[in-house]
Design an enzyme around this catalytic site. Sequence first.
Site, PDB file in Angstrom:
ATOM      1  N   THR A  93      55.202 -16.106 -38.798  1.00 24.22           N
ATOM      2  CA  THR A  93      55.689 -16.551 -37.490  1.00 24.22           C
ATOM      3  C   THR A  93      57.007 -17.279 -37.718  1.00 24.22           C
ATOM      4  O   THR A  93      57.017 -18.379 -38.276  1.00 24.22           O
ATOM      5  CB  THR A  93      54.670 -17.502 -36.826  1.00 24.22           C
ATOM      6  N   LYS A 169      55.083 -13.207 -30.110  1.00 21.36           N
ATOM      7  CA  LYS A 169      54.226 -14.127 -30.861  1.00 21.36           C
ATOM      8  C   LYS A 169      54.523 -15.583 -30.472  1.00 21.36           C
ATOM      9  O   LYS A 169      53.613 -16.389 -30.298  1.00 21.36           O
ATOM     10  CB  LYS A 169      54.453 -13.901 -32.366  1.00 21.36           C
ATOM     11  N   LYS A 238      45.682 -29.692  -2.920  1.00 21.05           N
ATOM     12  CA  LYS A 238      44.568 -30.590  -2.557  1.00 21.05           C
ATOM     13  C   LYS A 238      43.625 -30.755  -3.750  1.00 21.05           C
ATOM     14  O   LYS A 238      43.246 -31.872  -4.125  1.00 21.05           O
ATOM     15  CB  LYS A 238      43.805 -30.002  -1.359  1.00 21.05           C
TER      16      LYS A 238
HETATM   17  P1  NAP Z   1      49.971 -21.348 -45.715  1.00 20.50           P
HETATM   18  O1  NAP Z   1      48.541 -21.297 -46.086  1.00 20.50           O
HETATM   19  O2  NAP Z   1      50.669 -22.674 -45.720  1.00 20.50           O
HETATM   20  O3  NAP Z   1      50.769 -20.348 -46.691  1.00 20.50           O
HETATM   21  C1  NAP Z   1      52.162 -20.346 -46.721  1.00 20.50           C
HETATM   22  C2  NAP Z   1      52.668 -19.350 -47.747  1.00 20.50           C
HETATM   23  O4  NAP Z   1      54.114 -19.427 -47.751  1.00 20.50           O
HETATM   24  C3  NAP Z   1      52.203 -19.646 -49.169  1.00 20.50           C
HETATM   25  O5  NAP Z   1      51.987 -18.436 -49.846  1.00 20.50           O
HETATM   26  C4  NAP Z   1      53.410 -20.398 -49.755  1.00 20.50           C
HETATM   27  O6  NAP Z   1      53.533 -20.294 -51.148  1.00 20.50           O
HETATM   28  C5  NAP Z   1      54.535 -19.619 -49.100  1.00 20.50           C
HETATM   29  N1  NAP Z   1      55.808 -20.347 -49.147  1.00 20.50           N
HETATM   30  C6  NAP Z   1      56.129 -21.508 -48.513  1.00 20.50           C
HETATM   31  N2  NAP Z   1      57.407 -21.853 -48.780  1.00 20.50           N
HETATM   32  C7  NAP Z   1      57.898 -20.892 -49.615  1.00 20.50           C
HETATM   33  C8  NAP Z   1      59.148 -20.684 -50.224  1.00 20.50           C
HETATM   34  N3  NAP Z   1      60.184 -21.523 -50.027  1.00 20.50           N
HETATM   35  N4  NAP Z   1      59.297 -19.593 -51.017  1.00 20.50           N
HETATM   36  C9  NAP Z   1      58.283 -18.739 -51.214  1.00 20.50           C
HETATM   37  N5  NAP Z   1      57.049 -18.885 -50.661  1.00 20.50           N
HETATM   38  C10 NAP Z   1      56.868 -19.938 -49.858  1.00 20.50           C
HETATM   39  O7  NAP Z   1      50.239 -20.740 -44.270  1.00 20.50           O
HETATM   40  P2  NAP Z   1      49.359 -19.694 -43.437  1.00 20.50           P
HETATM   41  O8  NAP Z   1      48.384 -20.427 -42.584  1.00 20.50           O
HETATM   42  O9  NAP Z   1      48.909 -18.595 -44.327  1.00 20.50           O
HETATM   43  O10 NAP Z   1      50.483 -19.137 -42.446  1.00 20.50           O
HETATM   44  C11 NAP Z   1      51.452 -18.194 -42.868  1.00 20.50           C
HETATM   45  C12 NAP Z   1      52.248 -17.746 -41.654  1.00 20.50           C
HETATM   46  O11 NAP Z   1      51.370 -17.175 -40.695  1.00 20.50           O
HETATM   47  C13 NAP Z   1      52.971 -18.886 -40.917  1.00 20.50           C
HETATM   48  O12 NAP Z   1      54.202 -18.423 -40.438  1.00 20.50           O
HETATM   49  C14 NAP Z   1      52.023 -19.226 -39.775  1.00 20.50           C
HETATM   50  O13 NAP Z   1      52.707 -19.815 -38.679  1.00 20.50           O
HETATM   51  C15 NAP Z   1      51.477 -17.841 -39.440  1.00 20.50           C
HETATM   52  N6  NAP Z   1      50.151 -17.814 -38.822  1.00 20.50           N
HETATM   53  C16 NAP Z   1      49.200 -18.705 -39.194  1.00 20.50           C
HETATM   54  C17 NAP Z   1      47.927 -18.656 -38.592  1.00 20.50           C
HETATM   55  C18 NAP Z   1      46.848 -19.641 -38.967  1.00 20.50           C
HETATM   56  O14 NAP Z   1      45.885 -19.773 -38.187  1.00 20.50           O
HETATM   57  N7  NAP Z   1      46.936 -20.298 -40.102  1.00 20.50           N
HETATM   58  C19 NAP Z   1      47.660 -17.660 -37.635  1.00 20.50           C
HETATM   59  C20 NAP Z   1      48.647 -16.709 -37.331  1.00 20.50           C
HETATM   60  C21 NAP Z   1      49.891 -16.791 -37.944  1.00 20.50           C
HETATM   61  P3  NAP Z   1      52.884 -21.411 -52.120  1.00 20.50           P
HETATM   62  O15 NAP Z   1      51.448 -21.043 -52.261  1.00 20.50           O
HETATM   63  O16 NAP Z   1      53.659 -21.256 -53.360  1.00 20.50           O
HETATM   64  O17 NAP Z   1      53.093 -22.749 -51.450  1.00 20.50           O
END
Ligand code: NAP
Length: 282
Positions: A93, A169, A238
């Site tokens: 996202t 989204k 209301k």
């Molecule tokens: P998450 O658990 O925090 O995972 C984030 C991922 O991004 C990890 O693999 C992390 O790697 C990587 N990352 C962060 N900074 C980075 C960088 N500078 N370079 C390379 N890799 C990097 O997040 P998530 O919940 O899976 O969400 C991922 C995406 O899906 C987000 O955009 C979120 O908004 C979206 N989303 C989330 C949900 C939900 O319910 N959680 C639902 C729909 C969509 P490391 O492991 O090395 O930190």
Amino acid sequence: MDVAFIGLGQMGSGMADNLVATGHKVTVWNRDWTKAEPFAERGAIVAADLAVAARTGTVMTMLADDAALEAVSFGDGGLLAAGPGLLHVSCSTVSVDLTARLAAAHAAAGQRFVSAQVLGRPDVAAAGKLSVIAAGAEDDLDIVQPLFDSIGATTHRVGERPMMAAAAKLAFNAGIPAIMQMMTEQFRIVAAHGIAADQMAALLLEVNYGNRLIGSYGPMIAEKRFEPAGFPMRLGRKDVGLALAAAADAELPLTELIAERMDVIIAAGGVERDWSAIGQSK
Ligand code: NAP
């Protein structure tokens, strides 16, 4: 198909598992290598770096935010440096701006880019039941449809420009806190009269509250069809006033804002318009 999956966080790990489980040849990469390592035992190939992952030809990314997706795409040894022919499926996202920049940069590099946004929390991702909102060139979406079928229960194609999926989204997510705030206020109103929040939550579910409202008011608002009124602003105002009074001293900022919006619409002559005209001042 041959696919690399980048970003094994809460969402990405379940998505990658489902790609493996449904028979794709999956290569994974994650910045923190310790999260990628266990995937070797789960049937995936663990890539040493992004360049190796990109050799699969099709790369799905599921990263935290704009900065993370920029690093993986534009950074040294990132996806844009992988040479022509790569197809990048972006699931994170992120902003419409970055999505537009990526579409242009991939095209300039002779690569292809689609946005495949997902709805659903980590448990839904683990179950392979996400809703996919996809946008990009129809041919590219056809190529990666088997990947969408592996991670999701449904795919909705919203247009030819990747930005369209990003916008859809973000619109979805903008509504979620509003609904959560609304439920909080509903629970406060009933709590002032001895009804437990979980009882009210069960009632909302039982009457299919959300779907009923979207089903009846969604088309009216989309088509700006506010007359004749099934329920006029006059009566809606209301009820909102009565709800504010029923809450005693509880805080209802969203309901107050809505009352103000309704007053604006009434002052602009909308008193007999359907109350679904809440967002229209003219
Ligand atoms: P998450 O658990 O925090 O995972 C984030 C991922 O991004 C990890 O693999 C992390 O790697 C990587 N990352 C962060 N900074 C980075 C960088 N500078 N370079 C390379 N890799 C990097 O997040 P998530 O919940 O899976 O969400 C991922 C995406 O899906 C987000 O955009 C979120 O908004 C979206 N989303 C989330 C949900 C939900 O319910 N959680 C639902 C729909 C969509 P490391 O492991 O090395 O930190």
